[in-house]
Motif scaffolding. Sequence first.
Motif, PDB file in Angstrom:
ATOM      1  N   GLU A 280       0.831  -1.214   0.000  1.00 55.63           N
ATOM      2  CA  GLU A 280       0.000   0.000   0.000  1.00 55.63           C
ATOM      3  C   GLU A 280       0.861   1.258   0.000  1.00 55.63           C
ATOM      4  OE1 GLU A 280      -3.512   2.115   2.706  1.00 55.63           O
ATOM      5  OE2 GLU A 280      -2.728   0.134   3.258  1.00 55.63           O
ATOM      6  N   ARG A 281       1.940   1.223   0.769  1.00 55.97           N
ATOM      7  CA  ARG A 281       2.821   2.394   0.863  1.00 55.97           C
ATOM      8  C   ARG A 281       3.449   2.756  -0.471  1.00 55.97           C
ATOM      9  NH1 ARG A 281       7.889   3.250   5.070  1.00 55.97           N
ATOM     10  NH2 ARG A 281       8.769   5.102   4.060  1.00 55.97           N
ATOM     11  N   PHE A 282       3.921   1.742  -1.203  1.00 56.68           N
ATOM     12  CA  PHE A 282       4.602   1.980  -2.472  1.00 56.68           C
ATOM     13  C   PHE A 282       3.679   1.859  -3.681  1.00 56.68           C
ATOM     14  CE2 PHE A 282       8.071   0.782   0.387  1.00 56.68           C
ATOM     15  CZ  PHE A 282       8.974   1.811   0.139  1.00 56.68           C
ATOM     16  N   GLY A 283       2.452   1.442  -3.460  1.00 60.33           N
ATOM     17  CA  GLY A 283       1.497   1.332  -4.558  1.00 60.33           C
ATOM     18  C   GLY A 283       1.892   0.298  -5.580  1.00 60.33           C
ATOM     19  N   ILE A 284       2.352  -0.862  -5.106  1.00 63.03           N
ATOM     20  CA  ILE A 284       2.827  -1.911  -6.011  1.00 63.03           C
ATOM     21  C   ILE A 284       2.268  -3.269  -5.569  1.00 63.03           C
ATOM     22  CG2 ILE A 284       4.962  -0.768  -6.675  1.00 63.03           C
ATOM     23  CD1 ILE A 284       6.388  -2.398  -4.540  1.00 63.03           C
ATOM     24  N   SER A 285       2.486  -4.275  -6.423  1.00 61.23           N
ATOM     25  CA  SER A 285       2.074  -5.628  -6.080  1.00 61.23           C
ATOM     26  C   SER A 285       3.071  -6.218  -5.083  1.00 61.23           C
ATOM     27  CB  SER A 285       2.037  -6.497  -7.337  1.00 61.23           C
ATOM     28  OG  SER A 285       3.355  -6.712  -7.819  1.00 61.23           O
ATOM     29  N   ARG A 286       2.766  -7.405  -4.600  1.00 54.26           N
ATOM     30  CA  ARG A 286       3.624  -8.026  -3.602  1.00 54.26           C
ATOM     31  C   ARG A 286       4.855  -8.724  -4.208  1.00 54.26           C
ATOM     32  NH1 ARG A 286      -0.362 -10.647   1.029  1.00 54.26           N
ATOM     33  NH2 ARG A 286      -1.718  -8.804   1.290  1.00 54.26           N
ATOM     34  N   THR A 287       4.867  -8.896  -5.518  1.00 57.96           N
ATOM     35  CA  THR A 287       5.987  -9.599  -6.152  1.00 57.96           C
ATOM     36  C   THR A 287       7.334  -8.920  -5.912  1.00 57.96           C
ATOM     37  OG1 THR A 287       4.561 -10.552  -7.854  1.00 57.96           O
ATOM     38  CG2 THR A 287       6.921 -10.476  -8.316  1.00 57.96           C
ATOM     39  N   PRO A 288       7.484  -7.605  -6.204  1.00 61.59           N
ATOM     40  CA  PRO A 288       8.783  -6.961  -5.935  1.00 61.59           C
ATOM     41  C   PRO A 288       9.115  -6.920  -4.448  1.00 61.59           C
ATOM     42  CG  PRO A 288       7.146  -5.336  -6.587  1.00 61.59           C
ATOM     43  CD  PRO A 288       6.553  -6.674  -6.857  1.00 61.59           C
ATOM     44  N   ILE A 289       8.092  -6.912  -3.600  1.00 70.74           N
ATOM     45  CA  ILE A 289       8.329  -6.926  -2.156  1.00 70.74           C
ATOM     46  C   ILE A 289       8.941  -8.255  -1.736  1.00 70.74           C
ATOM     47  CG2 ILE A 289       7.217  -6.857   0.117  1.00 70.74           C
ATOM     48  CD1 ILE A 289       5.156  -4.935  -1.110  1.00 70.74           C
ATOM     49  N   ARG A 290       8.403  -9.340  -2.271  1.00 70.45           N
ATOM     50  CA  ARG A 290       8.935 -10.665  -1.947  1.00 70.45           C
ATOM     51  C   ARG A 290      10.356 -10.842  -2.474  1.00 70.45           C
ATOM     52  NH1 ARG A 290       3.226 -13.696  -3.395  1.00 70.45           N
ATOM     53  NH2 ARG A 290       2.164 -13.129  -1.445  1.00 70.45           N
ATOM     54  N   GLU A 291      10.641 -10.235  -3.628  1.00 66.49           N
ATOM     55  CA  GLU A 291      11.999 -10.278  -4.168  1.00 66.49           C
ATOM     56  C   GLU A 291      12.958  -9.541  -3.230  1.00 66.49           C
ATOM     57  OE1 GLU A 291      11.729  -8.616  -8.038  1.00 66.49           O
ATOM     58  OE2 GLU A 291      10.751 -10.350  -8.931  1.00 66.49           O
ATOM     59  N   ALA A 292      12.495  -8.399  -2.710  1.00 63.86           N
ATOM     60  CA  ALA A 292      13.309  -7.627  -1.768  1.00 63.86           C
ATOM     61  C   ALA A 292      13.527  -8.418  -0.479  1.00 63.86           C
ATOM     62  CB  ALA A 292      12.637  -6.297  -1.460  1.00 63.86           C
ATOM     63  N   PHE A 293      12.493  -9.116  -0.035  1.00 59.74           N
ATOM     64  CA  PHE A 293      12.610  -9.944   1.170  1.00 59.74           C
ATOM     65  C   PHE A 293      13.699 -10.999   1.005  1.00 59.74           C
ATOM     66  CE2 PHE A 293       8.035  -9.412   3.032  1.00 59.74           C
ATOM     67  CZ  PHE A 293       8.330  -8.097   3.332  1.00 59.74           C
TER      68      PHE A 293
END
Length: 236
Positions: free
Chosen positions: A42-55
């Motif tokens: 929600e903060r970055f306005g993106i899907s969870r895919t790039p977040i999981r890559e960052a994780f």
Amino acid sequence: MKSKPIERHQTLREKILETIREAILKGNLKPGEKVAEPELAERFGISRTPIREAFRQLESEGYLTVIPRKGAVVAALSEQDVQEYYAIKSILEGYAAELAADKLSEKELEKLEGINDKLKQLAEEGDVKSFYRVHNEFHDLFLKASGNNKLVELIQQLGMKFNRLRMASLSVEGRMHISVAEHDKLLEAFRRHDGETAESLVKKTAAIGGKVLLESLNQAEGGQGKKSILEQRIDV
């Protein structure tokens, strides 16, 4: 046409990485605390895919532990983690410094001096992020000069796994200036092609770092409420 989305994706990924790293280093996210994907999405306005890559990258750097069906939580660092890391770091980097002392060319020595001059400036400016990046350049140069590719690979993999510790240590007040002074001593040994002294200096720095971190961890466990060693004022 296809390069723009890729470029934007990488930029967002870097922002996510920086946001989580800083939250952990500042103590806003504590060991064992979950890092919520929905909030970041929600903060970055993106899907969870790039977040999981960052994780996944942050897990490789020692910041997070990704647990199946639970998600990512802030990784804790144990006394054993610290002991093992600095024991291996001392041996591997000490050996690399000894090898490099005999092989560093005049051009490489001048480059090391130039890098350390830049580090002095960054220390004066208090720019920890840039200092960390340039600090890695200094070490990468003499590690590669050792001529042992497998050794370099092992050291870099180890450093990446404990990236969190290394970044936190440079954030401690006065630590950047101490690091520059340590580099000056190492450069003197390199100029003399004194492998024995170079190895000794690198091992001494690692031993002191491990000792101080263990003291910090023990103090945290014996204090009022357990804190992460990354919340302590450490000097490595």
